[in-house]
Design a protein around this motif. Structure first.
Motif, short mmCIF file in Angstrom:
data_model
loop_
_atom_site.label_atom_id
_atom_site.label_comp_id
_atom_site.label_asym_id
_atom_site.label_seq_id
_atom_site.Cartn_x
_atom_site.Cartn_y
_atom_site.Cartn_z
N ASN A 96 0.87 -1.17 0.00
CA ASN A 96 0.00 0.00 0.00
C ASN A 96 0.91 1.22 0.00
O ASN A 96 1.58 1.49 0.98
N VAL A 97 0.95 1.91 -1.15
CA VAL A 97 1.93 2.99 -1.34
C VAL A 97 1.25 4.26 -1.84
O VAL A 97 0.19 4.21 -2.45
N TYR A 98 1.88 5.39 -1.57
CA TYR A 98 1.39 6.66 -2.11
C TYR A 98 1.80 6.77 -3.58
O TYR A 98 2.94 6.46 -3.93
N GLU A 99 0.85 7.22 -4.40
CA GLU A 99 1.14 7.50 -5.80
C GLU A 99 0.66 8.90 -6.15
O GLU A 99 -0.23 9.44 -5.50
N GLY A 100 1.26 9.44 -7.18
CA GLY A 100 0.82 10.69 -7.76
C GLY A 100 0.72 10.49 -9.26
O GLY A 100 1.04 9.43 -9.78
N CYS A 101 0.27 11.52 -9.97
CA CYS A 101 0.06 11.38 -11.40
C CYS A 101 0.09 12.75 -12.06
O CYS A 101 -0.49 13.70 -11.53
N LEU A 102 0.74 12.81 -13.21
CA LEU A 102 0.77 14.07 -13.95
C LEU A 102 -0.62 14.51 -14.39
O LEU A 102 -0.86 15.69 -14.60
N SER A 103 -1.55 13.56 -14.50
CA SER A 103 -2.92 13.89 -14.89
C SER A 103 -3.82 14.22 -13.70
O SER A 103 -4.98 14.58 -13.88
N VAL A 104 -3.29 14.07 -12.50
CA VAL A 104 -4.00 14.45 -11.27
C VAL A 104 -3.01 15.35 -10.52
O VAL A 104 -2.37 14.93 -9.56
N PRO A 105 -2.82 16.58 -10.99
CA PRO A 105 -1.73 17.41 -10.50
C PRO A 105 -1.81 17.73 -9.01
O PRO A 105 -2.88 17.91 -8.45
N ASN A 106 -0.61 17.75 -8.40
CA ASN A 106 -0.44 18.18 -7.01
C ASN A 106 -1.20 17.37 -5.98
O ASN A 106 -1.59 17.88 -4.94
N MET A 107 -1.41 16.08 -6.28
CA MET A 107 -2.12 15.20 -5.35
C MET A 107 -1.32 13.91 -5.16
O MET A 107 -0.52 13.52 -6.01
N ARG A 108 -1.57 13.24 -4.05
CA ARG A 108 -1.06 11.91 -3.75
C ARG A 108 -2.17 11.13 -3.05
O ARG A 108 -3.01 11.71 -2.38
N GLY A 109 -2.11 9.81 -3.21
CA GLY A 109 -3.07 8.95 -2.52
C GLY A 109 -2.52 7.54 -2.43
O GLY A 109 -1.69 7.12 -3.25
N ARG A 110 -3.00 6.79 -1.44
CA ARG A 110 -2.53 5.41 -1.22
C ARG A 110 -3.25 4.44 -2.15
O ARG A 110 -4.48 4.49 -2.29
N VAL A 111 -2.45 3.56 -2.76
CA VAL A 111 -2.93 2.59 -3.73
C VAL A 111 -2.33 1.23 -3.39
O VAL A 111 -1.18 1.15 -2.97
N GLU A 112 -3.09 0.17 -3.59
CA GLU A 112 -2.55 -1.17 -3.40
C GLU A 112 -2.00 -1.68 -4.72
O GLU A 112 -2.67 -1.63 -5.75
N PRO A 158 -8.11 2.10 -2.10
CA PRO A 158 -9.08 1.41 -1.26
C PRO A 158 -9.78 2.33 -0.27
O PRO A 158 -10.86 2.03 0.22
N ASP A 159 -9.13 3.47 0.01
CA ASP A 159 -9.68 4.41 0.98
C ASP A 159 -9.38 5.83 0.50
O ASP A 159 -8.23 6.27 0.52
N SER A 160 -10.41 6.54 0.09
CA SER A 160 -10.20 7.88 -0.47
C SER A 160 -9.73 8.89 0.58
O SER A 160 -9.28 9.98 0.23
N SER A 161 -9.79 8.53 1.86
CA SER A 161 -9.35 9.48 2.88
C SER A 161 -7.83 9.69 2.85
O SER A 161 -7.33 10.62 3.48
N SER A 162 -7.10 8.85 2.11
CA SER A 162 -5.65 9.06 2.00
C SER A 162 -5.30 10.10 0.95
O SER A 162 -4.14 10.51 0.85
N LEU A 163 -6.27 10.55 0.16
CA LEU A 163 -6.00 11.56 -0.87
C LEU A 163 -5.55 12.86 -0.21
O LEU A 163 -6.19 13.34 0.73
N THR A 164 -4.44 13.39 -0.68
CA THR A 164 -3.85 14.57 -0.05
C THR A 164 -3.19 15.45 -1.11
O THR A 164 -2.75 14.94 -2.14
N THR A 165 -3.14 16.73 -0.85
CA THR A 165 -2.38 17.61 -1.74
C THR A 165 -0.90 17.30 -1.56
O THR A 165 -0.48 16.76 -0.52
N LEU A 166 -0.11 17.67 -2.54
CA LEU A 166 1.32 17.45 -2.46
C LEU A 166 1.93 18.19 -1.27
O LEU A 166 2.79 17.68 -0.56
N GLU A 167 1.45 19.39 -1.02
CA GLU A 167 1.95 20.18 0.10
C GLU A 167 1.67 19.48 1.44
O GLU A 167 2.55 19.37 2.30
N GLU A 168 0.45 18.99 1.62
CA GLU A 168 0.10 18.28 2.87
C GLU A 168 0.83 16.95 2.96
O GLU A 168 1.25 16.53 4.05
N PHE A 169 1.01 16.25 1.83
CA PHE A 169 1.77 15.00 1.81
C PHE A 169 3.18 15.27 2.31
O PHE A 169 3.69 14.56 3.19
N SER A 170 3.79 16.31 1.77
CA SER A 170 5.16 16.65 2.15
C SER A 170 5.27 16.96 3.64
O SER A 170 6.20 16.52 4.32
#
Length: 190
Positions: A96-112, A158-170
């Motif tokens: 279960n790792v954080y990912e980001g995407c160029l098509s979802v700018p400035n965000m990170r979220g946990r993905v299995e 699996p859990d959208s509550s892990s979605l975070t801005t890049l600033e908050e992730f950092s």
């Protein structure tokens, strides 16, 4: 040529990409597309880029990680061009790792993601390639291959509550995640 990367909400990201015929691979159109994908990915500091992210519905993606400033914790991956890629999971395990995407700018979220995969594809010359990828790098390949099936990482959360801005992730999560990455690299080698 640097192309425009489309963002979440653009219908192109939800398209299932078309297979590339072998006789098309050496065409100027496909060669230029691959070169544009590489140039666009590098310009945007991406770890990878799928053709659907530039609104071209072809089953082509490129991946490269080399001291990436957006993902300083990711192990290096040499430039890899995949045409018509297929992935096979080699274990039931998941990370279960954080990912980001160029098509979802400035965000990170946990993905299995599956930490051990087999990838089979054609390279930019139309030659068959087959290799395994493990750990964090395996997740990078799965992320790009998902794009070719009209999926983005938020679909895999699996859990959208892990979605975070890049600033908050950092500020709140990156240090802990870096330690998790070190553990995954120790376990899987990449």
């Amino acid at each position: 040529m640097i192309r425009k990367i489309v963002h979440i909400g653009n219908p192109a990201l939800r398209q299932i990409a078309d297979e590339v015929k072998r006789d098309e691979i050496k065409s100027a159109e496909i060669k230029n597309l691959i070169d544009d994908l590489i140039e666009t990915m590098r310009d945007a500091n991406g770890a990878g880029l799928a053709s659907t992210q530039i609104a071209v519905p072809k089953r082509i993606c490129v991946i490269e990680v080399k001291k990436n400033p957006r993902y300083p914790y990711k192990p290096d991956i040499p430039l890899t061009v995949l045409i018509n890629p297929k992935v096979t999971f080699l274990t039931e395990d998941r990370i279960n790792v954080y990912e980001g995407c160029l098509s979802v700018p400035n965000m990170r979220g946990r993905v299995e993601r599956c930490p051990e995969i087999l990838i089979e594809a054609l390279d930019r010359n139309g030659d068959e390639v087959s290799f395994t990828s493990k750990g964090i790098s395996a997740g990078t390949f799965q992320h790009e291959l998902d794009h070719l099936d009209g999926l983005i990482y938020t679909d895999r959360m699996p859990d959208s509550s892990s979605l975070t801005t890049l600033e908050e992730f950092s500020e709140h999560y990156e240090d802990e995640f870096r330690q998790q990455v070190i553990s995954i690299v120790d376990l899987y080698g990449s």
